[in-house]
Design an enzyme around this catalytic site. Structure first.
Site, PDB file in Angstrom:
ATOM      1  CB  CYS A  54       5.299   2.032   7.210  1.00 38.21           C
ATOM      2  SG  CYS A  54       4.877   3.547   6.336  1.00 38.21           S
ATOM      3  CG  LEU A  55       6.333   0.694   1.049  1.00 33.74           C
ATOM      4  CD1 LEU A  55       5.579   1.072  -0.215  1.00 33.74           C
ATOM      5  CD2 LEU A  55       7.453  -0.284   0.717  1.00 33.74           C
ATOM      6  CD  GLN A  78       3.539   5.834   2.519  1.00 33.42           C
ATOM      7  OE1 GLN A  78       2.558   5.300   2.024  1.00 33.42           O
ATOM      8  NE2 GLN A  78       4.509   5.142   3.105  1.00 33.42           N
ATOM      9  N   GLY A 125       0.831  -1.198   0.000  1.00 35.45           N
ATOM     10  CA  GLY A 125       0.000   0.000   0.000  1.00 35.45           C
ATOM     11  C   GLY A 125       0.864   1.245   0.000  1.00 35.45           C
ATOM     12  CG  HIS A 153      -0.453   1.478   7.100  1.00 35.66           C
ATOM     13  ND1 HIS A 153       0.511   1.008   7.949  1.00 35.66           N
ATOM     14  CD2 HIS A 153       0.197   2.318   6.251  1.00 35.66           C
ATOM     15  CE1 HIS A 153       1.685   1.544   7.640  1.00 35.66           C
ATOM     16  NE2 HIS A 153       1.529   2.336   6.598  1.00 35.66           N
ATOM     17  CD  GLU A 154      -1.051   2.544   2.593  1.00 36.86           C
ATOM     18  OE1 GLU A 154      -0.599   3.701   2.490  1.00 36.86           O
ATOM     19  OE2 GLU A 154      -0.337   1.573   2.913  1.00 36.86           O
ATOM     20  CG  HIS A 167       0.420   6.838   5.361  1.00 34.38           C
ATOM     21  ND1 HIS A 167       1.485   7.315   6.093  1.00 34.38           N
ATOM     22  CD2 HIS A 167       0.727   5.554   5.059  1.00 34.38           C
ATOM     23  CE1 HIS A 167       2.388   6.344   6.233  1.00 34.38           C
ATOM     24  NE2 HIS A 167       1.955   5.271   5.616  1.00 34.38           N
TER      25      HIS A 167
HETATM   26 ZN   LIG Z   1       2.816   3.438   5.497  1.00 35.28          ZN
END
Ligand SMILES: [Zn+2]
Length: 193
Positions: free
Chosen positions: A83-84, A46, A41, A130-131, A134
């Site tokens: 998380c990326l 991000q 995701g 999660h997304e 963000h």
């Molecule tokens: Zn994340």
């Protein structure tokens, strides 16, 4: 380039003004997500776009334009999360078992539930939360499960055969106090007696 400074991820994203604008951002996000290989995701902020668009790709790619969680279950579950933006961090979070989402590019409502035989459903359900977090400037660290407070004995004497709850890191177990004693010396914490 994926943003890794937490301060830049803590701002609220603005709604996009059209589906077209959202779809363009969504396509870019899916491309970036594919390049990460392991990601499931990605949210627009991000990659430095402070707009309310995110994508998930667990079972299939889903683009969400101006998404909103409109309903959640009371029940939560504990999820091992990454998380990326924080590639080396792995934490345990609390997520809702079920969420209902609305987005400008989807008619009606989208439902996600972790209560399923298929583990991918739990991943998808946690990922969507999660997304969308963000987009609200919330990172997974804000959802991190709280470590249990060490138990205060307050004069209560624990018998050797009394059952106690002890915890260490992510593990916990209920065992007889006499069996817990060596573990307590070994770094386990007494949570409840
Ligand atoms: Zn994340």
């Amino acid at each position: 380039m994926i943003i890794t400074e937490i301060s830049k991820l803590q701002t609220l994203c603005e709604e996009v003004s059209s589906i077209e604008e959202g779809e363009e951002i969504g396509a870019q996000l899916l491309k970036e997500l594919t390049e990460t290989k392991s990601g499931i995701g990605l949210a627009a902020n991000q990659v430095g776009i402070n707009k309310r668009v995110c994508v998930i790709n667990v079972k299939e790619p889903i683009v969400l334009i101006n998404p909103k969680i409109i309903e959640t279950s009371e029940e939560t579950f504990v999820f091992p999360e990454g998380c990326l933006s924080f590639p080396n961090k792995h934490i345990r979070t609390t997520r809702f078992v079920e969420v209902t989402v609305e987005a400008d590019n989807h008619e009606g409502q989208l439902s996600f539930s972790a209560e399923s035989e298929d583990i991918n459903d739990a991943f998808e359900c946690a990922c969507i939360q999660h997304e969308i977090d963000h987009l609200d400037g919330i990172t997974m660290f804000d959802r991190e499960i709280q470590k249990p407070e060490p138990f205060k004995r307050e004069g209560k004497k624990i018998g050797r055969n009394d059952k106690v709850l002890i915890a260490s890191g992510t593990e916990s177990k209920t065992i007889k106090y006499k069996k817990a004693l060596p573990l307590l010396e070994d770094g386990w914490t007494l949570v409840e007696a």
